[in-house]
Design an enzyme around this catalytic site. Structure first.
Site, PDB file in Angstrom:
ATOM      1  N   SER A 134       1.338  -1.745   0.064  1.00  0.00           N
ATOM      2  CA  SER A 134       0.068  -0.074  -0.083  1.00  0.00           C
ATOM      3  C   SER A 134       0.932   1.517   0.245  1.00  0.00           C
ATOM      4  O   SER A 134       1.768   1.379   0.372  1.00  0.00           O
ATOM      5  CB  SER A 134      -1.151  -0.400   1.188  1.00  0.00           C
ATOM      6  N   LYS A 188      -4.429  -6.359   3.662  1.00  0.00           N
ATOM      7  CA  LYS A 188      -4.670  -4.897   2.820  1.00  0.00           C
ATOM      8  C   LYS A 188      -6.007  -4.992   1.960  1.00  0.00           C
ATOM      9  O   LYS A 188      -6.285  -3.328   1.858  1.00  0.00           O
ATOM     10  CB  LYS A 188      -3.957  -5.625   1.119  1.00  0.00           C
ATOM     11  N   HIS A 191      -7.300  -3.139   4.721  1.00  0.00           N
ATOM     12  CA  HIS A 191      -6.480  -1.514   4.441  1.00  0.00           C
ATOM     13  C   HIS A 191      -7.871  -0.439   3.667  1.00  0.00           C
ATOM     14  O   HIS A 191      -7.768   0.440   3.875  1.00  0.00           O
ATOM     15  CB  HIS A 191      -5.677  -1.523   4.269  1.00  0.00           C
ATOM     16  N   ASN A 192      -7.723  -1.451   2.708  1.00  0.00           N
ATOM     17  CA  ASN A 192      -8.405   0.083   1.498  1.00  0.00           C
ATOM     18  C   ASN A 192     -10.479  -0.187   1.734  1.00  0.00           C
ATOM     19  O   ASN A 192     -10.480   1.023   1.494  1.00  0.00           O
ATOM     20  CB  ASN A 192      -8.142  -1.820  -0.019  1.00  0.00           C
ATOM     21  N   GLU A 195      -9.749   2.975   3.536  1.00  0.00           N
ATOM     22  CA  GLU A 195      -9.460   4.154   3.097  1.00  0.00           C
ATOM     23  C   GLU A 195     -10.952   4.566   2.602  1.00  0.00           C
ATOM     24  O   GLU A 195     -10.519   5.649   1.923  1.00  0.00           O
ATOM     25  CB  GLU A 195      -8.666   3.682   2.532  1.00  0.00           C
TER      26      GLU A 195
END
Ligand code: NDP
Length: 474
Positions: A134, A188, A191-192, A195
């Site tokens: 990232s 990940k 995480h996105n 985000e």
């Protein structure tokens, strides 16, 4: 000349940046791209701009030449488009490799694909790891956050190199092994998802300033810049301030006022929502953010809606909301959103038997990645104290929630009363109110289910399951 032991396939935006990062901060490497012109361009560009790094790159025109250029045992990073291209590259690469050569998929793979590829690799007796990276192009070049998954012994083979190229938070590398199989790519994806939610909450507050309070873009930029010095300090708040301050060179207008209001996505937020549904995990703020992106792309439909029904009033009475209230709303919303994200990671960790290292997840996100923020350091501390507990109960965050939830409530209530859409902030508040309601309304759901389907229910006054209501007589 000794051969490099690291190779990288895929010299697109991310691959080029990562290759230069490895050359600069770790070791020399061989590079290959399907379209040779891109390799030539990359090498020529690097020779012109960073000649010392060009010396550390060994370009190859063919896959065979690339494999031959590497010392054994090889470690080969794939930075190609996720999905089918990864399978295709693995299929053509694997027959050229030795059984102990390691393939590392560093693209944005769906973790189910990584699980499948990891299982196939185990069956073939060859090493494979899937790794979430990232930080966009800038992160890949100067220090990304890296979330690894796969057999630990394979991660250990390259962890030194990965730590060398990763972002550093006060000297600590943001590169961690998360667990077996697709664990790294799952982290990940979450995480996105977070985000998306962080970005949406910022956009909602921007909307209140713009449509509710009549603030100009530059003024909103000033506010975000000021917030970036406080509890909300984060990369996304920082860049939102910069975006709001920018001027369109063509028209001289604020850039933000010229950008079409239809948000794009590559799908990782959607994956997070899908996985949350599979695991029955509640992540309504992220769901609302994905919904909002989808709704934003229905440009013509929204225009028709405004024609038919008229725009909501939106304009707020003077003093209805102020900067401090909106800042408080963002603080509370952010904590609630992250609490949901970590709950999802918990559910996945249990379901897939990963033992995800929760404090390490927060630590790895402190630098290099898009959601990096000061608050993540406090989350890492809270999760170190109580890795299995929901973040809102950690003393530090409990205090912040008690302080700022009234601001979130006032913001959501005021915005909704005037037709300003705030789906993510409202989802945070609804989630919080449900989470602190010991007696929910699901007794009605259970009564309904038993009425039409004889599904049975539990009683509050007796032990046991499978009780039924007196519906036959009603
Ligand atoms: P680009 O579009 O810039 O580059 C794509 C690369 O994939 C090119 O090198 C392309 O080769 C190669 N490729 C595509 N299909 C094939 C194939 N069938 N066989 C061989 N090579 C193929 O993408 P990015 O660099 O932006 O992204 C790469 C990966 O990194 C993706 O998984 C992406 O989701 C992920 N990622 C991207 C981020 C970003 O901010 N851009 C952030 C984090 C992860 P060719 O030149 O021959 O077409």
């Amino acid at each position: 000349m000794t051969k490099p032991r690291i190779g990288l396939i895929g010299l697109g935006t991310m691959g080029r940046a990562l290759a230069l990062n490895i050359a600069e901060n770790a070791e020399p490497l061989a590079v290959y791209n399907r379209t040779t012109a891109k390799t030539d361009d990359f090498i020529a560009h690097t020779k012109a701009n960073e000649p010392a790094l060009a010396e550390r790159l060994t370009p190859a025109e063919t896959l065979e030449g690339f494999v031959d250029a590497l010392a054994t045992p090889r470690a080969i990073i794939l930075m190609v488009d996720a999905g089918d291209p990864v399978d295709k590259v693995i299929a053509s690469l694997r027959p050229l490799l030795n059984d102990d050569d390691l393939i590392i998929d560093a693209g944005n793979a769906n973790f189910h694909d990584t699980n499948r590829r990891a299982a196939a690799a185990v069956e073939q007796g060859v090493p494979f790891i899937g790794m979430g990276v990232s930080g966009g192009e800038e992160g890949a070049r100067h220090g990304p956050a890296i979330m690894g998954g796969g057999p630990k012994e394979h991660w250990d083979r390259v962890s030194g190199m990965l730590e060398a190229i990763a972002a550093k938070y006060k000297g600590e590398p943001c590169a961690t092994w998360m667990g077996t199989g697709g664990a790294g790519h799952f982290v990940k994806a979450v995480h996105n998802g977070i985000e998306y939610a962080d970005m949406q909450m910022i956009a909602e507050v921007y909307g209140i300033f713009r449509d509710g309070m009549g603030h100009k873009a530059a003024q909103i930029g000033d506010t975000f810049a000021a917030w970036n010095d406080g509890v909300l300090q984060s990369y996304l708040v920082e860049i939102s301030g910069k975006v709001a301050h920018a001027t369109d060179p063509d028209t001289g207008e604020p850039m933000l006022d010229i950008i079409l209001d239809a948000a794009g996505q590559k799908g990782t937020g959607r994956w997070t929502v899908i996985e949350a549904q599979v695991l029955a995990s509640a992540i309504p703020v992220i769901e609302a953010a994905v919904f909002a992106r989808n709704a934003s792309s229905r440009v013509a439909l929204r225009a028709r809606g405004q024609d038919v029904f008229g725009a909501a009033p939106m304009t707020l009475p003077d003093g209805a909301l102020d900067d401090a209230t909106l800042e408080g709303a963002m603080i509370a919303g952010k904590i609630m959103c992250y609490a949901q994200g970590f709950e999802l990671l918990h559910a996945a960790s249990t379901h897939y038997d990963w033992s995800l290292p929760m404090p390490e997840v927060a630590r790895v996100w402190r630098e290099g990645c898009i959601i990096r923020s000061t608050m993540l350091n406090d989350m890492a501390s809270a999760l170190t104290e109580a890795p299995d507990d929901t973040l809102i109960f950690a003393p530090f965050f409990r205090d912040l929630i008690e302080t700022h939830t009234p601001a979130l409530r006032k913001t959501v209530a005021t915005a909704m009363a005037h037709g300003l859409p705030v789906p993510a902030l409202a989802a945070a508040l609804n989630w919080f109110d449900m989470m602190r309601t010991a007696r929910s309304t699901a007794n009605m759901i259970q009564g309904q289910r038993d009425f039409f389907g004889a599904h049975g229910f539990e009683r509050t006054d007796r032990d046991g399951k499978g009780f039924h209501g007196p519906w036959g007589s009603s």
